[in-house]
Design an enzyme around this catalytic site. Structure first.
Site, PDB file in Angstrom:
ATOM      1  N   HIS A  34     -10.105 -14.328  -1.860  1.00  0.00           N
ATOM      2  CA  HIS A  34     -10.018 -13.521  -0.412  1.00  0.00           C
ATOM      3  C   HIS A  34     -10.772 -14.332   0.284  1.00  0.00           C
ATOM      4  O   HIS A  34     -10.391 -14.572   1.916  1.00  0.00           O
ATOM      5  CB  HIS A  34     -11.075 -12.569  -0.508  1.00  0.00           C
ATOM      6  N   GLN A 148       4.767  -9.593  -2.595  1.00  0.00           N
ATOM      7  CA  GLN A 148       4.468  -8.817  -1.263  1.00  0.00           C
ATOM      8  C   GLN A 148       4.332  -9.666  -0.041  1.00  0.00           C
ATOM      9  O   GLN A 148       4.732  -9.197   0.942  1.00  0.00           O
ATOM     10  CB  GLN A 148       2.745  -8.491  -1.584  1.00  0.00           C
ATOM     11  N   SER A 180      -8.888 -12.760  -9.237  1.00  0.00           N
ATOM     12  CA  SER A 180      -8.061 -11.375  -9.000  1.00  0.00           C
ATOM     13  C   SER A 180      -9.484 -10.368  -9.053  1.00  0.00           C
ATOM     14  O   SER A 180     -10.563 -10.526  -9.781  1.00  0.00           O
ATOM     15  CB  SER A 180      -7.145 -11.031 -10.013  1.00  0.00           C
ATOM     16  N   ARG A 182      -9.053  -7.500 -10.326  1.00  0.00           N
ATOM     17  CA  ARG A 182      -8.871  -6.951 -11.667  1.00  0.00           C
ATOM     18  C   ARG A 182      -9.448  -7.729 -12.636  1.00  0.00           C
ATOM     19  O   ARG A 182      -9.390  -7.264 -13.973  1.00  0.00           O
ATOM     20  CB  ARG A 182      -7.570  -6.677 -11.840  1.00  0.00           C
TER      21      ARG A 182
END
Ligand code: AMP
Length: 275
Positions: A34, A148, A180, A182
């Site tokens: 990010h 995406q 990630s 996750r």
């Protein structure tokens, strides 16, 4: 840094800023992937807005919406040089069930969309909303979520949205594991097992680099992933980088995969040239 939780607060904050606004959209649980988007946005914008919102519309039944890691304070502490964080609640974003929906078209029902049939409609709904709320000159998205990214590019082109979409390469751990949010679900053992995704993609890339055909490239990558312990393949495909349709001959391809490592579903991708 200003933290805005409603569109009105955000727009008040933006009034104080002059120059162009770069946007980075996230679901929080921020990591260096990010932050590489934020860094890229900072380089090309006078000001940067980061949105942090776990969008319920993009999660299907039985997915990890409730379990998704949320820690706004920790996220904000990582956002050096960001002017505004937009962190709305669900009732602010969806005061009613939206009547008007974005139809993401056919690319939304292959690959990720096959396993997650409502996912991309939910993604495009929130992306369109946040573009309208923030009004950025450009928005930065990760190549990590390649499908995406392709759908957002299509939406912007097809609806003449007045902003540029910029792609940022996948940020990986030194091991090769794609970063990630996750990954925080993974035990140390599962992190080791999860390396199988990147390994399979690199096996395919090597075959392509050595002159292999599309079929040979795909077969080698699948063979590698199929035999990885602790990993259950959802899909591994070779697609055209732009159309996301299967690539069966020479061209610029993308090996894309999704797999479960324990209960955690991970995705990854790698560019290959078949030629
Ligand atoms: P998310 O919070 O997972 O919705 O991701 C927000 C944005 O960060 C998306 O544009 C992702 O593609 C991007 N992103 C997530 N992981 C990475 C990564 N490892 N490298 C680069 N970008 C990433």
């Amino acid at each position: 840094m200003i933290i805005a939780s409603t569109p009105a607060q955000l727009q008040e904050a933006l009034k104080l800023l002059h120059g162009d606004i770069g946007l980075v959209m996230t679901m929080g649980a921020l990591h260096d992937g990010h932050l590489s988007l934020v860094e890229a946005a900072r380089k090309e914008s006078d000001h940067v807005v980061v949105s942090i919102y776990v969008n319920p519309l993009q999660f299907g039944p039985g997915e990890d919406f409730d379990a998704y890691p949320r820690d706004l304070e920790a996220d904000v502490a990582k956002l050096e040089g960001v002017d505004v964080v937009f962190a709305p609640t669900d009732d602010v974003m969806y005061p009613r069930t939206p009547l008007v929906r974005i139809d993401p078209g056919p690319v939304a029902s292959v690959l990720e969309g096959k396993t997650r049939p409502t996912h991309f409609a939910g993604v495009l709904q929130v992306v369109h909303k946040v573009f309208n709320i923030v009004g950025p000159h450009a928005a930065w998205f990760g190549q990590k979520d390649a499908q995406q990214l392709a759908l957002i590019r299509s939406m912007v082109a097809d609806l003449n949205m007045p902003l540029d979409i910029r792609a940022v390469p996948i940020k990986r751990e030194p091991s090769g594991l794609a970063m990630s949010s996750r990954n925080s679900y993974l035990s140390e053992r599962e992190k080791e097992q999860a390396l199988a995704l990147f390994r399979a993609l690199t096996v395919g890339q090597r075959v392509a680099h050595d002159g292999g055909s599309a079929a040979q490239t795909l077969a080698a990558a699948r063979e590698s992933l199929a035999h990885a312990p602790g990993v259950k393949m959802d899909y591994l495909e070779l697609v055209d980088r732009d159309t996301f349709m299967p690539l069966t001959e020479a061209g610029n391809g993308l090996l894309v995969c999704a797999a479960w490592v324990g209960p955690t579903r991970l995705i990854d991708n790698l560019e290959v040239v078949i030629g």
